[in-house]
Design a protein around this motif. Sequence first.
Motif, PDB file in Angstrom:
ATOM      1  N   THR A 121      69.722  79.571  36.832  1.00  0.00           N
ATOM      2  CA  THR A 121      68.986  78.419  37.339  1.00  0.00           C
ATOM      3  C   THR A 121      67.736  78.138  36.519  1.00  0.00           C
ATOM      4  O   THR A 121      67.512  77.007  36.065  1.00  0.00           O
ATOM      5  CB  THR A 121      68.596  78.628  38.811  1.00  0.00           C
ATOM      6  N   ILE A 122      66.887  79.148  36.317  1.00  0.00           N
ATOM      7  CA  ILE A 122      65.650  78.873  35.586  1.00  0.00           C
ATOM      8  C   ILE A 122      65.918  78.662  34.103  1.00  0.00           C
ATOM      9  O   ILE A 122      65.223  77.890  33.443  1.00  0.00           O
ATOM     10  CB  ILE A 122      64.569  79.953  35.818  1.00  0.00           C
ATOM     11  N   ALA A 123      66.963  79.326  33.565  1.00  0.00           N
ATOM     12  CA  ALA A 123      67.291  79.127  32.153  1.00  0.00           C
ATOM     13  C   ALA A 123      67.759  77.696  31.895  1.00  0.00           C
ATOM     14  O   ALA A 123      67.303  77.034  30.951  1.00  0.00           O
ATOM     15  CB  ALA A 123      68.352  80.123  31.713  1.00  0.00           C
ATOM     16  N   LEU A 124      68.662  77.200  32.712  1.00  0.00           N
ATOM     17  CA  LEU A 124      69.138  75.834  32.536  1.00  0.00           C
ATOM     18  C   LEU A 124      68.023  74.823  32.761  1.00  0.00           C
ATOM     19  O   LEU A 124      67.926  73.820  32.042  1.00  0.00           O
ATOM     20  CB  LEU A 124      70.293  75.543  33.498  1.00  0.00           C
ATOM     21  N   THR A 125      67.175  75.081  33.741  1.00  0.00           N
ATOM     22  CA  THR A 125      66.101  74.140  34.029  1.00  0.00           C
ATOM     23  C   THR A 125      65.136  74.035  32.855  1.00  0.00           C
ATOM     24  O   THR A 125      64.760  72.929  32.444  1.00  0.00           O
ATOM     25  CB  THR A 125      65.358  74.553  35.306  1.00  0.00           C
ATOM     26  N   VAL A 126      64.725  75.159  32.296  1.00  0.00           N
ATOM     27  CA  VAL A 126      63.808  75.129  31.151  1.00  0.00           C
ATOM     28  C   VAL A 126      64.489  74.550  29.927  1.00  0.00           C
ATOM     29  O   VAL A 126      63.888  73.763  29.175  1.00  0.00           O
ATOM     30  CB  VAL A 126      63.236  76.534  30.891  1.00  0.00           C
TER      31      VAL A 126
END
Length: 362
Positions: free
Chosen positions: A292-297
């Motif tokens: 989740t945080i990887a795709l968002t960034v």
Amino acid sequence: MKGEPVIPAEDEPGLADRVLGGWLGRIAGNMLGKPVEQGEVWTRERIDRYLRLSRALPLTDYLPEPPDEDTCLALRPEWRECVRGRIHGSCRDDDVDYAVLGLHLLETHGFGFSTEQVGDLWLLRLPYLQTFTAERAAYRNLASGIKPPLTATYDNPYQEWIGALIRADVYGWTSPGDPGRAAALARRDAVLSHTGNGVYGAMWAAALIASAFTAPTVRAAVERALLVVPAGSRLARTVRRAASLHEAGMRWEDTLSTLAQETAGLGWIHTVPNAAVITAGLLYGDGDFTRTIALTVRGGLDTDSNGATAGSVAGVLTGARAIPAQWKDPLEDTVRSAVFGFDGVRVSDLAERTLRLVTLPG
């Protein structure tokens, strides 16, 4: 609102873990996105090129050190405190400062706080030069004696930018399972500096986090959060569009390209395109914290703010214990903050103080 039943008392240990997960997720997501926080420079394509050169795709940890001098020069100057192997506690950032300040607001004034009290606390606890865009305009207006809601509209061209959205987490953390309550609290804060979609973004983010405590899926949380903002607003239409593209089976990359075309011209700090990136990160991350945080960034735009909000939602969904160690351990349970009196506070202490504010039956 006092005494309102939101979570069964027997679930309190799980609630504590989720609240801590929200704090850890916000800080970790912020740290992940901080080095590449400049949307007109760090496009989605350039971020992935950096990761490929560093052999860091798929992204499963904080950003690696820059692979060459050109990359180094393009990063935010704080990168040395935010890349893997160099992190010793969180670096200071407004995305975390406002969560700390929101907690202090609720501890000081309770849930009946006024917009004027939000402004008073800014003047008392927050350095002017640590504010930006709409918040700086509102701060300047406050110092000049202007009262809300004029603080949001006088000489403020940033009224629909992302600042109010990044201030909303604490209202979600303290309203578990009650998105309407969270949104109402976030709105009262947001109107100090924002109007229109800027306010709706804060309401949506607070409701999204509140929904994450009880929603069975990420998609359910996204859908519940949409109920608190006007259905015809551009923010709501864009979030629904992101969800429909995901449901149709479109690849993450193609979804972001489509959304970028449809929100072109709004700028990289505007609430609407960033809400699209957050929504896509959450839906394609599908409850997995790292993904989740990887795709968002990797989605670009306001990377540290988006990573922080997506991390907060994902952290609430999974709970702190389920957040992988590579995200938690380097934080060393320590927060750097520009909020007067809070620099060096423990993440665990912030979470415990937040939990004490949560309304439980009885």
